[in-house]
Each structure stands twice: as structure tokens, then as C-alpha cells.
Design a protein around this motif. Structure first.
Motif, PDB file in Angstrom:
ATOM      1  N   GLU A 178      -1.577   9.070  29.740  1.00 48.89           N
ATOM      2  CA  GLU A 178      -1.424   7.794  29.882  1.00 48.89           C
ATOM      3  C   GLU A 178      -1.946   6.746  29.493  1.00 48.89           C
ATOM      4  O   GLU A 178      -2.992   6.389  29.069  1.00 48.89           O
ATOM      5  N   LEU A 218      -3.723   2.985  29.172  1.00 48.63           N
ATOM      6  CA  LEU A 218      -4.100   2.253  30.904  1.00 48.63           C
ATOM      7  C   LEU A 218      -5.031   0.950  30.044  1.00 48.63           C
ATOM      8  O   LEU A 218      -5.132   0.903  28.742  1.00 48.63           O
ATOM      9  N   LYS A 261      -8.357  -0.676  31.038  1.00 46.60           N
ATOM     10  CA  LYS A 261      -8.565  -0.953  32.267  1.00 46.60           C
ATOM     11  C   LYS A 261     -10.136  -2.325  32.241  1.00 46.60           C
ATOM     12  O   LYS A 261     -10.013  -2.205  30.405  1.00 46.60           O
ATOM     13  N   LYS A 311      -2.684  -2.503  35.486  1.00 44.51           N
ATOM     14  CA  LYS A 311      -1.869  -1.237  36.242  1.00 44.51           C
ATOM     15  C   LYS A 311      -2.146  -0.441  37.474  1.00 44.51           C
ATOM     16  O   LYS A 311      -1.365  -0.298  38.327  1.00 44.51           O
ATOM     17  N   ARG A 321      -6.084  -4.396  39.545  1.00 46.54           N
ATOM     18  CA  ARG A 321      -5.031  -5.438  40.077  1.00 46.54           C
ATOM     19  C   ARG A 321      -5.457  -6.546  41.007  1.00 46.54           C
ATOM     20  O   ARG A 321      -5.844  -7.048  41.022  1.00 46.54           O
TER      21      ARG A 321
END
Length: 138
Positions: free
Chosen positions: A29, A31, A33, A122, A127
Motif C-alpha cells: 500500500e 502511504l 506518513k 490517509k 489525520r
């Protein structure tokens, strides 16, 4: 069944109302971050951040302040037997001229505008932290 707690320590490196973010592929995935990672047995939270910045980005940091500790129950989206506990600090990069990506998992870095109208992160706790950065710096 959850049988592990995974303590993760992340940093919000701030410069000119921007925060450093990493683009990383994890478990297939893509990301976006904050820099940081998993606490290793026998190290403190701040030692973990110093190690992660050194290993991943070849820089030293100064810990400025604690920003946020996640206070709700979250199961890892990558390992269903792990509960996550994430802690975030505000940091300053000391030797930015030495900045280079050393970790092959990090595809690129970007300084994200804290005043961006949308939240580019995400992961749920990232968040929340981005919103906290807006409250603190805007």
C-alpha cells in the motif's frame, strides 16, 4: 485475537509552516506518513526518534515538544493481532544539509503546507495529528 501492542513513535518536523512527510510503500500500500517508526525493546520514545531519523534520513533532530498521544483503541491495519499505540513529537532537523534518503522503502519526501485546505494523510491518527498541527501553527 490481539496479543501484541505495537508502539510507534513519529515526528512532525516543522519548517516555514510546512511539515515533513514520507512517501512509503508498506504491505503493498502506498502511504504518506510522518517520519518515525517502531519502538525497539530497551529504548526510550525519544531515542527511537533519534535512531529513526538517523537510519532513514541521515539527520539528527532536536526534540521540541510532545504533540499528541493516540488515546483510542486501534488495531493495526497490517497485522490483525496487534494493537497500535502512536506518539507524536514536534522536532527540528539540526543538520538538514546532510539530509538523504537511506531507507529503500522511502520513495520520496515532501514538505507539506500545514495550511493546505485538504488533509493529505490517509492513516487515521496521522489525520488527527495534521489537524492538531493546523490548530497549533495557523
Amino acid at each position: 485475537m490481539i496479543d501484541k501492542i505495537n508502539v510507534r513513535v513519529y515526528a512532525c518536523a516543522i519548517k516555514d509552516k510546512k511539515v515533513l512527510a514520507l512517501y512509503e510503500e508498506y504491505a503493498g500500500e502506498q502511504l504518506l506518513k510522518f517520519p518515525g517508526g517502531g519502538l525497539e525493546f530497551g529504548e526510550s520514545l525519544t531515542e527511537c526518534l533519534h535512531r529513526e531519523f538517523n537510519e532513514e534520513l541521515n539527520v539528527s533532530i532536536e526534540i521540541v515538544d510532545h504533540l499528541y498521544t493516540q488515546d483510542n483503541f486501534i488495531v493495526s491495519r497490517f497485522r490483525e493481532n496487534e494493537q497500535l499505540l502512536t506518539i507524536y513529537y514536534l522536532v527540528k532537523i539540526i543538520n538538514e544539509e546532510d539530509f538523504i534518503i537511506l531507507d529503500p522503502c522511502i520513495e520520496k519526501t515532501e514538505w507539506i503546507d500545514i495550511d493546505s485546505p485538504y488533509n493529505p494523510f490517509k492513516l487515521p491518527v496521522d489525520r488527527v495529528v495534521f489537524k492538531k498541527l493546523k490548530e497549533k501553527f495557523l
